[in-house]
Design a protein around this motif. Structure first.
Motif, PDB file in Angstrom:
ATOM      1  N   TRP A 146       1.656   6.857  -6.779  1.00 35.15           N
ATOM      2  CA  TRP A 146       0.485   7.800  -7.012  1.00 35.15           C
ATOM      3  C   TRP A 146       0.858   9.131  -6.610  1.00 35.15           C
ATOM      4  N   ALA A 147       1.514   9.555  -5.586  1.00 33.98           N
ATOM      5  CA  ALA A 147       1.681  11.003  -5.397  1.00 33.98           C
ATOM      6  C   ALA A 147       2.912  11.566  -6.376  1.00 33.98           C
ATOM      7  N   LEU A 166      -0.315  12.084   2.019  1.00 39.52           N
ATOM      8  CA  LEU A 166       0.647  12.375   1.053  1.00 39.52           C
ATOM      9  C   LEU A 166       0.123  13.615   0.016  1.00 39.52           C
ATOM     10  N   GLU A 178      -7.075  16.002  -3.047  1.00 39.93           N
ATOM     11  CA  GLU A 178      -7.444  14.791  -2.356  1.00 39.93           C
ATOM     12  C   GLU A 178      -7.904  13.749  -3.185  1.00 39.93           C
ATOM     13  N   PRO A 179      -7.369  12.409  -3.124  1.00 38.57           N
ATOM     14  CA  PRO A 179      -7.647  11.347  -4.087  1.00 38.57           C
ATOM     15  C   PRO A 179      -9.261  10.926  -3.638  1.00 38.57           C
ATOM     16  N   TYR A 230       3.362   4.219   7.916  1.00 38.25           N
ATOM     17  CA  TYR A 230       3.402   4.822   6.612  1.00 38.25           C
ATOM     18  C   TYR A 230       2.285   5.646   6.620  1.00 38.25           C
ATOM     19  N   ASP A 234       1.063   3.978  -2.695  1.00 37.88           N
ATOM     20  CA  ASP A 234       0.568   5.427  -2.440  1.00 37.88           C
ATOM     21  C   ASP A 234       1.589   6.491  -3.071  1.00 37.88           C
ATOM     22  N   THR A 284      -0.875   7.769   4.802  1.00 39.38           N
ATOM     23  CA  THR A 284      -1.729   7.359   3.428  1.00 39.38           C
ATOM     24  C   THR A 284      -1.932   8.100   2.526  1.00 39.38           C
ATOM     25  N   ARG A 285      -2.571   7.687   1.528  1.00 39.21           N
ATOM     26  CA  ARG A 285      -2.575   8.413   0.220  1.00 39.21           C
ATOM     27  C   ARG A 285      -2.846   9.949   0.469  1.00 39.21           C
ATOM     28  N   THR A 286      -4.117  10.144   1.237  1.00 44.64           N
ATOM     29  CA  THR A 286      -4.485  11.239   1.529  1.00 44.64           C
ATOM     30  C   THR A 286      -3.557  12.265   2.538  1.00 44.64           C
ATOM     31  N   ASN A 311       0.832  -1.298  -0.028  1.00 41.46           N
ATOM     32  CA  ASN A 311      -0.031  -0.061   0.123  1.00 41.46           C
ATOM     33  C   ASN A 311       0.774   1.108  -0.060  1.00 41.46           C
ATOM     34  N   ALA A 312       1.987   1.091   0.806  1.00 39.85           N
ATOM     35  CA  ALA A 312       2.644   2.530   0.748  1.00 39.85           C
ATOM     36  C   ALA A 312       3.370   2.839  -0.284  1.00 39.85           C
TER      37      ALA A 312
END
Length: 144
Positions: free
Chosen positions: A35-36, A94, A102-103, A88, A32, A90-92, A28-29
């Motif tokens: 993605w960022a 980051l 925001e994703p 780690y 994410d 989260t995507r949010t 997941n990390a």
């Protein structure tokens, strides 16, 4: 735009997503962070096993490790300041730190195990998604 640095514990490779038993948190990390980065974030990761001097040379990281030990890892710095320790981001998180939009939350696929019954394409009748092995949560969805 902010600079994000993630100081990982000792991993077998740069992402830790290798070997037979992969830790889902690392998967997941890595996703994410990718993605960022694809959305313009400046993120650098440091692996204790491969880049120990990055840990020793950073005053914030060195102080946190002296104070809390390796339990502080992974450690995330935003513009040189500690933003998160021990897990780690989260995507949010980051996205917020990098100044990105925001994703959107991922919607479950129609008919997926945890889709509310009113949106499911077909009734669930067995296994994880229904029958005697499924359970109904407070929202009326059926999940394992």
């Amino acid at each position: 735009m902010s600079t994000i640095e993630i100081f990982d514990p000792a991993l077998c490779c740069s992402t830790g997503v290798c070997g037979v038993e992969v830790d889902q948190q690392l998967v997941n990390a890595a996703a994410d962070v990718d993605w960022a980065r694809q959305n313009g974030a400046q993120i650098e990761r440091f692996n204790l096993a491969q880049q120990p001097m990055a840990f020793a040379d950073n005053v914030q990281v060195k102080a946190m490790l002296q104070r809390s030990g390796q339990e502080a890892l992974p450690l995330t710095l935003v513009d040189g300041e500690v933003a998160l320790a021990g897990r780690y981001p989260t995507r949010t998180q980051l996205a917020r730190w990098a100044g990105l939009a925001e994703p959107a939350p991922a919607a479950p696929a129609v008919g997926a195990c945890c889709t509310p019954p009113e949106t499911a394409a077909e009734p669930r009748t067995g296994g994880c998604c229904g029958g005697s092995t499924g359970s109904t949560g407070s929202t009326g969805s059926r999940c394992c």
